[in-house]
Scaffold this motif. Structure first.
Motif, PDB file in Angstrom:
ATOM      1  N   ASP A 203       0.753  -1.176   0.089  1.00  0.00           N
ATOM      2  CA  ASP A 203       0.056  -0.212   0.033  1.00  0.00           C
ATOM      3  C   ASP A 203       0.987   1.278   0.076  1.00  0.00           C
ATOM      4  N   PHE A 204       2.127   1.201   0.571  1.00  0.00           N
ATOM      5  CA  PHE A 204       2.894   2.266   0.630  1.00  0.00           C
ATOM      6  C   PHE A 204       3.508   2.625  -0.746  1.00  0.00           C
ATOM      7  N   VAL A 205       4.026   1.579  -1.422  1.00  0.00           N
ATOM      8  CA  VAL A 205       4.733   1.862  -2.551  1.00  0.00           C
ATOM      9  C   VAL A 205       3.834   2.366  -3.767  1.00  0.00           C
ATOM     10  N   GLY A 383      -0.951   5.610   2.246  1.00  0.00           N
ATOM     11  CA  GLY A 383      -0.882   4.253   2.354  1.00  0.00           C
ATOM     12  C   GLY A 383      -1.434   3.743   3.744  1.00  0.00           C
ATOM     13  N   THR A 384      -1.336   4.440   4.734  1.00  0.00           N
ATOM     14  CA  THR A 384      -1.814   4.064   6.170  1.00  0.00           C
ATOM     15  C   THR A 384      -3.000   3.908   6.148  1.00  0.00           C
ATOM     16  N   GLU A 385      -3.920   4.915   5.385  1.00  0.00           N
ATOM     17  CA  GLU A 385      -5.355   4.714   5.229  1.00  0.00           C
ATOM     18  C   GLU A 385      -5.841   3.617   4.300  1.00  0.00           C
ATOM     19  N   ALA A 386      -5.057   3.240   3.273  1.00  0.00           N
ATOM     20  CA  ALA A 386      -5.229   2.290   2.385  1.00  0.00           C
ATOM     21  C   ALA A 386      -4.995   0.771   3.011  1.00  0.00           C
ATOM     22  N   LEU A 388      -5.348   0.436   6.333  1.00  0.00           N
ATOM     23  CA  LEU A 388      -6.611   0.343   7.441  1.00  0.00           C
ATOM     24  C   LEU A 388      -7.772  -0.229   6.691  1.00  0.00           C
ATOM     25  N   LYS A 389      -8.140   0.248   5.727  1.00  0.00           N
ATOM     26  CA  LYS A 389      -9.257  -0.130   5.071  1.00  0.00           C
ATOM     27  C   LYS A 389      -9.526  -1.541   4.611  1.00  0.00           C
ATOM     28  N   LYS A 390      -8.332  -2.173   4.704  1.00  0.00           N
ATOM     29  CA  LYS A 390      -8.277  -3.631   4.194  1.00  0.00           C
ATOM     30  C   LYS A 390      -8.665  -4.570   5.308  1.00  0.00           C
ATOM     31  N   LEU A 391      -8.575  -3.818   6.750  1.00  0.00           N
ATOM     32  CA  LEU A 391      -8.869  -4.809   7.834  1.00  0.00           C
ATOM     33  C   LEU A 391     -10.169  -5.462   7.994  1.00  0.00           C
ATOM     34  N   SER A 398     -18.200   1.054  11.440  1.00  0.00           N
ATOM     35  CA  SER A 398     -18.540   2.363  12.385  1.00  0.00           C
ATOM     36  C   SER A 398     -17.182   3.124  12.470  1.00  0.00           C
ATOM     37  N   PHE A 399     -16.054   2.574  12.518  1.00  0.00           N
ATOM     38  CA  PHE A 399     -14.635   3.555  12.560  1.00  0.00           C
ATOM     39  C   PHE A 399     -14.967   4.331  11.569  1.00  0.00           C
ATOM     40  N   MET A 400     -15.115   3.969  10.283  1.00  0.00           N
ATOM     41  CA  MET A 400     -14.945   4.796   9.121  1.00  0.00           C
ATOM     42  C   MET A 400     -15.978   5.840   8.987  1.00  0.00           C
TER      43      MET A 400
END
Length: 460
Positions: A203-205, A383-386, A388-391, A398-400
């Motif tokens: 996700d970062f790259v 990338g961090t947000e990306a 997190l959305k895969k959890l 609810s978090f989102m």
């Protein structure tokens, strides 16, 4: 410096030695500080340093916390950079740090994995070859320290990581949780905190090209080249070609550096500095060597900017007055801020993700805090947000859906960040900070520490 030397002369040291089946712990005490070695495997030694806070507040319902700080790299020294460069009681000038995290918690630094900083191996074959081996060593260290110290057992432990340290923190949280459940580890796990961490390399790259294009550091040609290499990395990861994915990561970093005129991967508002060694390696196509040099030299330049002196000052400090203070560092152990040997031995691990293990922590009810510096590129917020959305965590939707809360610091009413939380997941967006949030936004970082540790406030 004279005052610091005087402090060393008048200090009193006490040594205790714990013996186990394969573990020994050499411990020195000096007032509110303790440090030592744990032999986590025969001929493999982890160095640790514990500071007990002078700001400790005893509160019946809010016990005073301990933070275990894990640096990145892999192979970057928490004893050096995390301690003196970021959050410890003294800065690199050996002067008191105004925003030391000791104001909110006790601090435990570890040079991890073995071979990092003051930690060492007596046989080069004993370097950790996988993240799991490093986690086993860290769990052994925690068991040795906490099981033999009733005072430590009273405080909740927060595992706080930066950069690659997150790939150690997440499985260590799981390992500690299971050991606590089994009764083999006597500590209270307060939570796991992931600061600009390398949890999902894929996700970062994929975030780098689009982010830099929006910032005008890349044009369409640069974006196309970056996305092409990122796609290759994805395919390599799917095929289990982890060494090749790390090679391609190095190639991607250098392609972006060339297309952006050397953007700084740790603060995209700046240019990175390249020396002759780095340039020669780039010309020879030694991508991984350049990438390792880049991180090591950034740590050195970050330290020197704090010190206002030459790049090798952190190494000089740790090989000089600090080594003399500690007394137990073997003569043949030379401190370096970033161990290339440690990185090389974990080369095949570097691009593996840890998303599923974050899911495990959340499912177990462990508190997970994520924070991200706005100006970081290597572990970009995008990338961090990306990842997190895969959890797959049940609370993700609810978090989102939660609204963010703006963050300020002290009497300053300029927006310093944002915060969102649901159940046991918290996220902090830190504005104006790059990869090293504690140095770029020290006030907000300290307030964040007080929040996630629930540190009791001093009585008025």
């Amino acid at each position: 410096m004279e005052k610091f030397h005087a402090f060393l002369v008048t200090s009193v040291f006490v040594v205790t030695l714990f013996q186990g089946a394969t573990v020994s712990c050499l411990r020195y005490r000096e007032g509110s500080e303790e440090w030592g070695y744990v032999q986590v495997r025969p001929k493999a030694h982890l160095f640790w340093w514990l500071y007990r806070s002078p700001h400790r507040v005893e509160h019946p319902s809010k016990p005073w916390p301990i933070i275990l700080w894990l640096q990145g790299g892999p192979g970057s020294s928490g004893i050096g950079f995390g301690n003196f460069g970021e959050i410890g009681p003294l800065d690199i000038n050996l002067k008191p740090r105004n925003f030391t995290w000791l104001r909110k918690a006790d601090l435990l630094f570890v040079d991890n994995p073995v071979g990092t900083g003051y930690s060492y191996v007596e046989d080069p074959n004993l370097y950790a070859k996988t993240d799991e081996e490093a986690i086993t060593d860290l769990t052994t260290l925690l068991t040795e320290l906490f099981n033999n110290d009733a005072t430590l057992q009273k405080s909740p432990l927060f595992i706080v990581a930066e950069s690659y340290g997150g790939k150690f923190a997440v499985p260590l949280g799981l390992s500690a949780f299971k050991a606590i459940q089994q009764g083999t580890l006597k500590l209270k796990l307060g939570g796991v905190v992931l600061g600009n961490t390398w949890i999902s390399p894929e996700d970062f790259v994929f975030s780098w090209g689009p982010l830099l294009k929006d910032l005008s550091r890349l044009d369409d040609n640069g974006l196309q080249k970056a996305n092409s290499i990122a796609e290759r990395i994805k395919q390599q990861l799917e095929a289990g070609q982890f060494d090749g994915a790390t090679d391609s990561w190095g190639e991607l970093e250098n392609e972006i550096s060339a297309s952006s005129n050397s953007v700084d991967f740790y603060n995209f508002l700046q240019d990175s500095k390249s020396d002759s060694d780095t340039l020669n390696a780039m010309e020879l196509g030694l991508y991984r060597e350049v990438s390792m040099m880049r991180y090591s030299k950034y740590l050195a330049s970050k330290s020197s900017s704090l010190l206002g002196s030459e790049e090798n000052q952190l190494d000089s400090l740790l090989n000089g007055v600090i080594k003399k203070k500690l007394k137990i560092i073997p003569e043949n152990v030379t401190y370096v801020a970033q161990s290339i040997d440690v990185f090389e031995n974990l080369y095949a691990e570097f691009m593996k993700p840890r998303i599923s293990q974050v899911d495990e922590l959340l499912a177990l009810g462990v508190h997970v805090t994520v924070y991200s510096g706005q100006l970081d590129l290597i572990c970009a917020t995008k990338g961090t947000e990306a990842w997190l959305k895969k959890l797959k965590w049940a609370g993700l939707e609810s978090f989102m859906g939660k609204e963010r809360t703006p963050l300020y610091c002290g009497s300053d009413k300029w927006t310093k960040g944002f915060f969102k939380s649901h159940n046991n997941l918290q996220f902090y967006w830190i504005l104006g900070a790059g990869h090293f949030v504690p140095t770029d936004q020290p006030c907000l970082a300290l307030e964040m520490v007080g929040e996630f540790t629930h540190s009791p406030a001093p009585s008025s």
